[in-house]
Design an enzyme around this catalytic site. Structure first.
Site, PDB file in Angstrom:
ATOM      1  N   GLU A 191      36.779  67.899  54.323  1.00 62.49           N
ATOM      2  CA  GLU A 191      36.954  66.333  54.587  1.00 62.49           C
ATOM      3  C   GLU A 191      36.462  65.655  53.425  1.00 62.49           C
ATOM      4  O   GLU A 191      36.943  64.399  53.176  1.00 62.49           O
ATOM      5  CB  GLU A 191      35.935  66.159  55.743  1.00 62.49           C
ATOM      6  CG  GLU A 191      36.331  66.610  57.050  1.00 62.49           C
ATOM      7  CD  GLU A 191      37.644  65.938  57.844  1.00 62.49           C
ATOM      8  OE1 GLU A 191      37.978  64.932  57.123  1.00 62.49           O
ATOM      9  OE2 GLU A 191      38.382  66.400  58.852  1.00 62.49           O
ATOM     10  N   LYS A 251      34.807  56.161  54.467  1.00 61.21           N
ATOM     11  CA  LYS A 251      35.148  56.039  55.770  1.00 61.21           C
ATOM     12  C   LYS A 251      34.519  54.738  56.451  1.00 61.21           C
ATOM     13  O   LYS A 251      34.981  54.213  57.408  1.00 61.21           O
ATOM     14  CB  LYS A 251      34.576  57.413  56.334  1.00 61.21           C
ATOM     15  CG  LYS A 251      35.287  57.200  57.918  1.00 61.21           C
ATOM     16  CD  LYS A 251      34.956  58.726  58.617  1.00 61.21           C
ATOM     17  CE  LYS A 251      35.616  58.741  59.902  1.00 61.21           C
ATOM     18  NZ  LYS A 251      35.460  60.074  60.622  1.00 61.21           N
ATOM     19  N   GLU A 261      41.478  52.233  65.240  1.00 59.76           N
ATOM     20  CA  GLU A 261      42.413  53.165  64.696  1.00 59.76           C
ATOM     21  C   GLU A 261      43.775  52.416  64.941  1.00 59.76           C
ATOM     22  O   GLU A 261      44.484  53.142  65.683  1.00 59.76           O
ATOM     23  CB  GLU A 261      42.359  54.539  65.211  1.00 59.76           C
ATOM     24  CG  GLU A 261      43.052  55.505  64.360  1.00 59.76           C
ATOM     25  CD  GLU A 261      42.673  57.071  64.842  1.00 59.76           C
ATOM     26  OE1 GLU A 261      43.303  57.891  64.206  1.00 59.76           O
ATOM     27  OE2 GLU A 261      41.963  57.053  65.805  1.00 59.76           O
ATOM     28  N   ASN A 269      43.105  60.539  58.804  1.00 59.93           N
ATOM     29  CA  ASN A 269      43.786  61.926  59.170  1.00 59.93           C
ATOM     30  C   ASN A 269      44.679  62.376  58.227  1.00 59.93           C
ATOM     31  O   ASN A 269      45.613  63.196  58.673  1.00 59.93           O
ATOM     32  CB  ASN A 269      44.552  61.238  60.593  1.00 59.93           C
ATOM     33  CG  ASN A 269      43.476  60.921  61.859  1.00 59.93           C
ATOM     34  OD1 ASN A 269      42.779  61.532  62.048  1.00 59.93           O
ATOM     35  ND2 ASN A 269      43.663  59.687  62.194  1.00 59.93           N
ATOM     36  N   HIS A 272      45.553  66.135  59.048  1.00 62.05           N
ATOM     37  CA  HIS A 272      45.159  66.295  60.524  1.00 62.05           C
ATOM     38  C   HIS A 272      46.347  66.539  61.405  1.00 62.05           C
ATOM     39  O   HIS A 272      46.221  67.307  62.467  1.00 62.05           O
ATOM     40  CB  HIS A 272      44.287  65.043  61.111  1.00 62.05           C
ATOM     41  CG  HIS A 272      42.845  65.223  60.662  1.00 62.05           C
ATOM     42  ND1 HIS A 272      42.504  65.294  59.170  1.00 62.05           N
ATOM     43  CD2 HIS A 272      41.680  65.504  61.020  1.00 62.05           C
ATOM     44  CE1 HIS A 272      41.323  65.438  58.753  1.00 62.05           C
ATOM     45  NE2 HIS A 272      40.796  65.427  60.147  1.00 62.05           N
ATOM     46  N   HIS A 288      37.422  73.957  61.643  1.00 62.35           N
ATOM     47  CA  HIS A 288      38.150  72.821  61.471  1.00 62.35           C
ATOM     48  C   HIS A 288      38.693  72.376  59.974  1.00 62.35           C
ATOM     49  O   HIS A 288      39.893  72.162  59.784  1.00 62.35           O
ATOM     50  CB  HIS A 288      37.435  71.593  61.958  1.00 62.35           C
ATOM     51  CG  HIS A 288      38.018  70.396  61.716  1.00 62.35           C
ATOM     52  ND1 HIS A 288      39.014  69.795  62.583  1.00 62.35           N
ATOM     53  CD2 HIS A 288      37.773  69.240  60.813  1.00 62.35           C
ATOM     54  CE1 HIS A 288      39.461  68.725  62.095  1.00 62.35           C
ATOM     55  NE2 HIS A 288      38.652  68.237  60.995  1.00 62.35           N
TER      56      HIS A 288
END
Length: 1616
Positions: A191, A251, A261, A269, A272, A288
């Site tokens: 991330e 972020k 969002e 994302n 993602h 993840h």
């Protein structure tokens, strides 16, 4: 308590994110001061609670909460299963139980699961309460804790129910990361990298270059709370905190702008959309961040495909993620080895992507990266399914057509050869060098990674990744950390260069060594001559596996120097390797090349020219007399001086592909940065290959332009020497395939060759590249119908007009980039061509498929291959036609030929004996060859035969090899490599039997040493090379006593155990028909749990023991050898003993085996600490073709995954047993066990203990919930004990059952199969059904006895009655329509008349033209469908199979007497068995001719007299009479009867005679056989009736008929 220094980050206008180290006191004080409440509730999981809960409890206690304020804690189970509706309800119930009110503050202490779950609780409890995020994982710190997203999972997907609910504070305590496993840290770094990639290139560059430092920051634990204040913070801590704060800040900024969002927040994302789909399939095994890492690369490739993102950016992103030990492709071994990975099909992933919150209706949205640090849009972009599919697909289809971008102008990627040399030169040099146009590919990345691990240089990027900055290390190299191997994949250039580089490494501690290794193919590619030369010079290098190949282990002692002799006839890279490193030797080097003609001199010249650019002049010797250059080079001792800038030429080999597209399609292409002044030999391709083929070529020093002739007018080349450009021969070969015009006159061949011949020579070295490229081209061109011929030094290709080429070929690319790109050229003119393994182009031109479409104008589509297209995968059955050939190895005398021929007959494949192939090729017998040329020469020739057999017969063959094939490393390597894609079967036989056989055998040469010594030497090699073991069993079974009957007529046909086992084994391991139990939701299945310490005494009774069941469980923990029968407690039987037990069992039953080693703690006798021994047994079971392996999930996850990757067509039952009685089926703990089991197993087995009847209903509720989850696995759910017996009745999948004959039950509460059927009937789950026999007359039929006996034996509530009627009228129609109708037998005269009443017919019933079995089937809508079948032929077939002493071969003949309806079944059975000729005799020829017409494919030959066979025809091996016994005679004087002469039977054959007449028992035909054909087996008509009835019973009930008890009852009535 000292004050804490924190960095604060603002989000949504508040500085509510506080970051620092050792913040627990600070967190508690801030919460109490800023968030007054009556109750503070901390929620965490058991893992985090063990580490940190006490510290929070202590901190709250120290503050002596004001007033009546309370501190409560609630601990949940770790993992995703807690993040559910039930998990949320449990927390809410706890809050309500403790009378929490709306002023409560909830603290979420943990990873993303805790944060999401607790945040959602806070959002909804009392309509919303305050909460605080305290993330403990890096992933949660930088991602899930920031932004206010909260959610729980449902069976339909992750995070689908939730709310936006912002925390009051987010406390980032980086000290928590010190207890975080390294894998979890990497998980979070995905991330961090993602955020930098979409937002800040400078941050990305820092992450790119400082991965080692960042990892070090968490691996150095802080002491005495150091880091809490800025003054005590180390440099490593400051780096770590800056990385975290930097990522959070991005972020937080995005969330502040777009909290809900609606647009900008979509950007976080990136990776993602695809990553979440991957995660949905692989969770919980893959984390993840690991899935998002792969998703980022795939989404970056989508952007590249759309023409938005450069390959440079994709390469940088790939390198950065790899730097944090994250997977970057679905082929990563961590993913590919998982059982769940087979669910990563394109359609499955696209289907999962439909449910994504970013989507707009059916349109999928992906965050498209434009460059590192910026996205294409400030939101997710709509992307078509076809684009995503193309990226995800493992194969590509090139759409044939004219390039729409012509005239094309483009540049190819940087040269791989020059890139690798430049990287090494700059790394060894002194100063800074900026490399431009560096190839961004797998190969160069491997080289950079290796140089980095050797601490040879430092690398950084400029110009957005277009320029690599190398800080040279001046030849200073270090041994990697202990245990760290340098992995080179399939990068041959890197392997050869680094082999010498490793000799330059300096030692820092005694005993250190540098190890370089690669993938399976790299471990086959030769490096021996280079290592030999270095060893001769004093270097200490060891081969760790095969001689002459990687892996290598090198001692850090420096390169001595002086005179080095090197054989350079295999690869010029050996020469370049020593040249490049020579300046750093201890003394100047003189390099002398030996062994004949040097391969690829232009590449050596390239190396010398580049060394000159870096300041080192190499002098090549000349002959003083003639001036001719000699193969001797002098290299001074010197340090390279790096030029400030070095521009890398475009890759000339790669340039051949777009130029060839122009040539083959009649268009124009210009390639920049490649011209006549190029360093690369392949730059000559345009002038020396394309121009002679009829192309117009214009070449300047720096540019090449090619215009092809009109399509179809390419000329053959005649002879061409491609030694200066060997890699380009593949491109020339595909052009030669369509070069149908004769060559120019000066190039014509004068040896009588075809006018369209192209003879390519000088390319012998291409056999040792990524694959044997010459053989690869020959094999793959054959798929297009192109004829070729292999030569010692090359090949010939015979061109054909394009319209004559076969379309729709699927090209296997051998994981070789050049094969894939060469055939993509041919695909532009041949429709439907598929290129498998499309990603292999990443080695040199990662964006080739994108450039082919975007820059050249040829459309490319994604193709998802079926398992059969690319060979059977580890756990996916392949179709019979495409299944990989089976290779058989073993000692001479083990039975390889017999078993191989039998297996090939059963599979319908061709049998090849390597000895026969050898003798055909060499025109001499093996014994004579060895006597003349010796064993070493024979072994080399034998290995060549093996290589040819594997390459030329990849599918549909059984290949039997000589016993000594494993004697040489080269052959063993071939077998081990083949075992990864096809079955290599080791035939095992007792050594005494082998010795006995070899004492009588004379065809092969004598060993010259004791056989037992040969056996002991080879056995480890056989085990090393094989993937399966077949036991040619001659042991204890022969001593087992069969039950004896007082009346010989009661003996039923003995099953041909050996033949059945060959059929079961080979159909299972090839995937043609895996021997597995149906686990459909509607099917009930059972296995019998054997509890014998030694099963051999029970073998005669196995048929009775297994009545009704679908499989047998072999409890290996209960087995004991005779000497250990009385040994109590935990026990480990030997592999040899278990092998013998399995082999014995296989001789009496073909039922699937469930192998179980139940541990002591879970109710068995296997030691809990014997994990290594357990998995040794499991691996042996897989090799033996055992169908199911019960593996307890308490064993090591790594070992379970390794077993799953090797299981072939076998299945894993992942099990958990809890004997305590405390396990609750509605608890999260059980659900967690289920998910762990489902991740590693094909079937889940969970066993508890019932305390009350209600526990069984709880189990059923659990089973229903698990069954509704996506990708649900079949569940064996059982409660032990008397109270749990209902669960055994209700369980549907593989219920364990006992039998009254067993010595003990395997578990408390076990029931027999019959007991369960009775219970199912009583509770209404098995209603009684009625079965009938339709016919006339049928009063004396044996069918009611047969079927009613079977129903009774199995506890089934059904009945079978006679329904005798004059016609097929209303009575029969009423029976068929009755709701309790279960099925019917049909006999004369209704076998044709009943057919109009049926809805469908089996192919067999249609072929035979008669129905003898009616089966009711339920359609999806519940309506009834009547299906007609014919089992008469199966009865005949089974009797023949069970009675024949040898396998049927295609030359065998059979005889059918009579031409009535039964004769049709006999002909069909014989044809199915593979008889080449079926003789038919009937007194009325017209009736016989009708049968010939009915079976046009069966080669039915009418004969005019019995005993007189057609000219050249063989005597029949099988005789079947279908005429009444009363109509036959053995007396030629009897009138009006068919005379049966003794000539019917060939006395030398061991044949089978069947008389279909029921009475008398001894018919004239059978009496004749017993008198004149002593070696023939006689089969009575009643035996055929029984066999066809057994099949009827199976078709109706899905259960095998209990044959022994049924046969006994039927024969008793027959003889009464």
């Amino acid at each position: 308590m000292s004050a804490a220094d924190v960095q604060k980050v603002s989000i949504l206008g508040r500085e509510s994110i506080h970051c620092g180290f050792h913040l627990v006191p600070y967190i508690v004080k801030t919460v109490l001061d800023a968030l007054p409440a009556s109750t503070y509730v901390l929620v965490t999981d058991t893992n985090v609670a063990n580490l940190h809960l006490a510290a929070f409890q202590s901190a709250f206690d120290e503050h002596k909460l004001r007033g009546r304020a309370r501190f409560l804690s609630y601990v949940v189970q770790p993992g995703e299963t807690s993040k559910s509706r039930e998990g949320k309800a449990d927390i809410e119930d706890f809050l309500l139980l403790n009378k929490c009110t709306r002023d409560t503050v909830i603290l979420a202490l943990g990873g993303g699961v805790i944060g999401d779950l607790v945040g959602f609780v806070a959002a909804t409890f009392m309509r919303g309460v305050r909460f605080v995020q305290i993330p403990t994982t890096l992933l949660a710190m930088v991602d899930s804790s920031v932004g206010g997203k909260t959610a729980i999972d449902t069976p339909h997907g992750k995070n689908l129910i939730g709310a936006f609910w912002q925390p009051e504070y987010i406390f980032i305590d980086a000290a928590f990361l010190e207890t975080l496993p390294a894998r979890e840290f990497s998980n979070g770094m995905a991330e961090v990298v993602k955020t930098a990639a979409i937002w800040n290139e400078n941050e990305f560059s820092a992450l790119e270059s400082r991965s080692a430092e960042i990892f070090a920051a968490i691996q150095t634990p802080s002491k005495d709370f150091s880091g809490r204040t800025a003054a005590t913070r180390s440099a490593a801590q400051q780096l770590l905190l800056s990385v975290i704060v930097g990522s959070i800040s991005v972020k937080a900024h995005i969330v502040t702008i777009d909290e809900r969002e609606t647009g900008l927040r979509n950007l976080v994302n990136f990776g993602h959309t695809i990553g979440h789909a991957i995660e949905a399939v692989l969770t919980p095994t893959m984390l993840h961040g690991e899935c998002i890492s792969v998703g980022m690369i795939l989404e970056a490739e989508v952007a590249r495909q759309l023409g938005v993102l450069s390959q440079v950016a994709v390469g940088r992103l790939t390198r950065c993620l790899r730097g944090y030990n994250l997977p970057v492709s679905l082929s990563d071994p961590r993913i590919a080895s998982l059982p769940a990975a087979k669910g990563l099909g394109v359609e499955r992933l696209l289907d999962i992507m439909k449910i994504d919150k970013k989507n707009s209706g059916p349109q999928k949205k992906i965050v498209i990266l434009a460059r590192i640090g910026a996205t294409y849009e400030q939101k997710a972009t709509v992307v078509a399914d076809s684009v995503i599919s193309k990226t995800l697909s493992e194969a590509a289809r090139v759409v044939a057509g004219i390039p729409t971008k012509s005239p094309v102008t483009m540049a190819t990627p940087g040269s791989k050869s020059i890139s690798n040399r430049a990287l090494l030169l700059a790394a060894l040099g002194t100063g800074t060098c900026r490399l431009r146009n560096l190839l961004h590919s797998d190969d160069t990345q491997v080289m950079m990674n290796a140089l980095g691990e050797l601490k040879g240089a430092s690398f950084s990027w400029e110009d957005g990744g277009e320029t690599l900055v190398v800080e040279g290390g001046q030849g200073s190299l270090a041994v990697p950390p202990k245990g760290k191997e340098i992995y080179l994949g399939n990068a041959g250039t890197a392997a050869r260069f680094l082999a010498t580089v490793c000799t330059l490494v300096q030692a820092s501690a005694p005993g250190e060594r540098t190890v370089i290794t690669g993938n399976a193919r790299m471990k086959q590619r030769p490096i021996g001559p280079l290592v030999d030369a270095l060893r001769a010079n004093g270097s200490d290098i060891q081969f760790l596996e095969s001689q002459g190949c990687l892996p290598l282990s090198t001692a850090p002692a420096g390169l001595k120097g002086g005179r080095i002799q090197l054989a350079a006839s295999v690869s010029s890279q050996y020469v370049s390797s020593i040249l490049l490193c020579a300046p750093y030797a201890q003394e100047a080097i003189t390099l002398e090349l030996t062994g004949g003609q040097v391969i690829s001199q232009p590449y050596i010249d390239m190396t010398i020219a580049m060394m000159r650019t870096f300041g080192v002049d190499v002098v090549r010797e000349k002959d003083a007399a003639t001036g001719k250059l000699l193969d001797v080079y002098h290299i001074p001792k010197q340090v390279y001086t790096n030029p400030a800038n070095y521009n890398i030429e475009s890759d000339a080999s790669s340039a051949t592909y777009p130029l060839a597209v122009a040539a083959i399609t009649g268009t124009t292409c210009t390639i920049g940065n490649i011209g006549s002044s190029s360093l690369q030999g392949d730059a000559r391709f345009a002038k020396e290959v394309l121009e002679p083929m009829g192309c117009k070529v214009v070449q300047t020093e720096t540019e090449t332009t090619v215009t092809g002739p009109p399509i179809g007018q390419l000329r053959a080349l005649g002879y061409v020497d491609m030694e200066p450009m060997t890699d380009a021969f593949l491109t020339a070969s595909v052009l030669a395939a369509v070069a149908s015009m004769p060559p120019f006159k000066e190039r014509e061949l004068t040896d009588g060759s075809k006018p369209t011949t192209t003879r390519i020579l000088g390319i012998a070295n291409q056999r040792v590249k990524e694959c044997n490229r010459i053989k690869a081209m020959i094999d793959q061109l054959a798929k297009f119908g192109i004829e070729t011929k292999e030569l010692d030094d090359g090949l010939e290709v015979y061109g054909k007009p394009i319209p004559e080429l076969k379309q729709g070929a699927s090209v296997h690319c051998y994981d070789d980039h050049r094969v894939a790109m060469a055939f993509s050229v041919l695909a532009t003119v041949v429709n439907g061509t598929i290129l498998e393994e499309k990603r292999c182009v990443e080695k040199t031109w990662p964006n080739w498929w994108d450039d082919l479409q975007n820059k050249i104008g040829v459309d490319v589509e994604g193709v998802e291959l079926r398992a059969a297209d690319s060979g059977a995968s580890a756990s996916t059955p392949a179709s019979a036609a495409a299944a990989a050939s089976a290779v058989i190895i073993g000692m001479r005398g083990s039975g390889k030929t017999y078993i191989g021929e039998l297996a090939s007959s059963i599979l319908g494949w061709q049998f090849l004996d390597a000895d026969a192939v050898f003798e055909e090729k060499h025109k001499v017998g093996v014994r004579e060859f060895v006597a003349k040329d010796g064993w070493p020469t024979f072994r080399a020739a034998e290995t060549d035969i093996l290589r040819e057999l594997l390459a030329q017969n990849p599918t549909g063959h059984v290949i039997s090899l000589g016993g000594g094939i494993v004697e040489t490393p080269a052959a063993r390597d071939l077998l081990k490599a083949y075992a990864k894609r096809g079955p290599v079967v080791h035939i095992v036989r007792e050594i005494d039997e082998v010795v006995k056989y070899l004492g009588e055998e004379t065809a092969r040469p004598a060993y010259g040493e004791p056989i037992i010594d040969v056996y002991q030497r080879r056995e480890p090699w056989f085990a090393e090379c094989c993937s399966y073991v077949f036991v040619n069993y001659t042991g204890v079974l022969t001593a087992a006593e069969e039950p004896k009957s007082n009346d010989p007529v009661l003996a039923t046909l003995k099953p041909n155990g050996f033949r059945n086992e060959v059929e079961r084994f080979f159909k299972h391991v090839t995937g043609q028909r895996p021997n597995l139990v149906s686990t459909d939701a509607d099917a009930r299945s059972y296995f019998l749990s054997l509890t014998y310490p030694d099963i051999t005494p029970a073998l005669p009774f196995i048929e009775e023991l297994t009545s009704g069941v679908d499989a047998i469980e072999l409890r290996v923990d209960l087995l004991r050898t005779s000497k250990d029968f009385d040994k109590p407690g935990p026990y480990i039987p030997s592999v040899a003993y278990i092998t013998d037990q399995i082999a014995a069992l296989r001789q009496v039953t073909s039922l699937p085996i469930v192998l179980t080693a139940r541990t002591f703690s879970q109710g068995g006798q296997f030691p809990d600490n014997a994990e290594k021994e357990a998995f040794g047994l499991f691996q042996s079971a897989v090799r033996l073709g055992v169908e199911y392996i019960d593996v307890e999930i308490s064993w090591s996850e790594r070992l379970i995954q390794d077993l799953a990757s090797r299981k072939g067509h076998s299945k894993i039952i992942a099990s958990w047993h809890d004997w305590s009685g405390n396990m609750r089926w509605d608890s999260k703990a059980v659900e967690a066990k289920y998910r762990i089991a489902a991740a590693s197993g094909d079937i889940v087995k969970i066993v508890g203990k019932a305390n009350a009847l209600e526990d069984n209903f709880a189990l059923q509720d659990f089973a229903r919930r698990m069954a509704t989850a996506p990708g649900a696995k079949p569940l064996i759910g059982i409660n032990m004990g008397i109270e749990g017996q209902l669960s055994r009745i209700l369980n549907k999948t593989l219920s364990p059952v006992s039998h009254p004959l067993l010595p003990t039950k395997a578990a408390p509460g076990q029931l027999s199969f019959a007991q369960i059927q009775t219970a199912l009937h009583l509770i209404g789950s098995e209603p009684a059904r009625r079965f009938y026999l339709f016919g006339n007359p049928i009063a004396h039929s044996m069918s009611p006895t047969l079927h009613n006996t079977a129903f009774e034996a199995l506890g089934l509530p059904h009945t079978y009655d006679l329904l005798e009627t004059a016609t097929v009228g209303e009575e029969i129609k009423a029976a068929l329509a009755a709701p309790d109708f279960g099925g019917a037998s049909v006999t004369i005269p209704f076998k044709l008349d009943v057919m109009p009443l049926l809805d469908s017919l089996s192919p067999e019933a249609e072929a035979i033209g008669a129905v003898n079995t009616i089966i009711p089937k339920r359609k999806a809508d519940g309506s009834l469908l009547l299906h007609g079948d014919n089992t008469d032929w199966i009865g005949i077939q089974q009797c023949i199979r069970s009675s024949l002493a040898k396998p049927i071969v295609k030359s065998d003949a059979a005889l059918v007497i009579g031409a009535g309806g039964t004769s049709r079944a006999a002909i069909h059975a014989l044809h199915k068995l593979g008889f080449k000729s079926i003789y038919l005799f009937n007194r009325t020829r017209q009736s016989a001719e009708a049968l010939v017409s009915a079976f046009p494919d069966a080669n039915v030959v009418i004969i005019d007299a019995l005993g007189a066979w057609p000219e050249g025809g063989q005597a029949p091996l099988v005789v079947v009479s279908t005429v009444p016994a009363s109509a036959t005679t053995t007396d030629p004087g009897v009138a009006n009867a068919l005379y049966l002469p003794s000539a019917i039977f060939a006395a030398h054959l061991h044949g089978v005679v069947i008389d279909m007449a029921y009475k008398p028992a001894e018919t004239p035909l059978l009496t004749l056989a017993s008198n004149v054909a002593k070696d023939w087996t006689s089969v009575r008509g009643l035996q055929v009736l029984l066999e066809q009835g057994f099949m009827q019973f199976y078709l109706w009930t899905g259960r095998r008929c209990p044959t022994r008890v049924v046969s006994g009852r039927v024969w008793a009535k027959y003889n009464a």
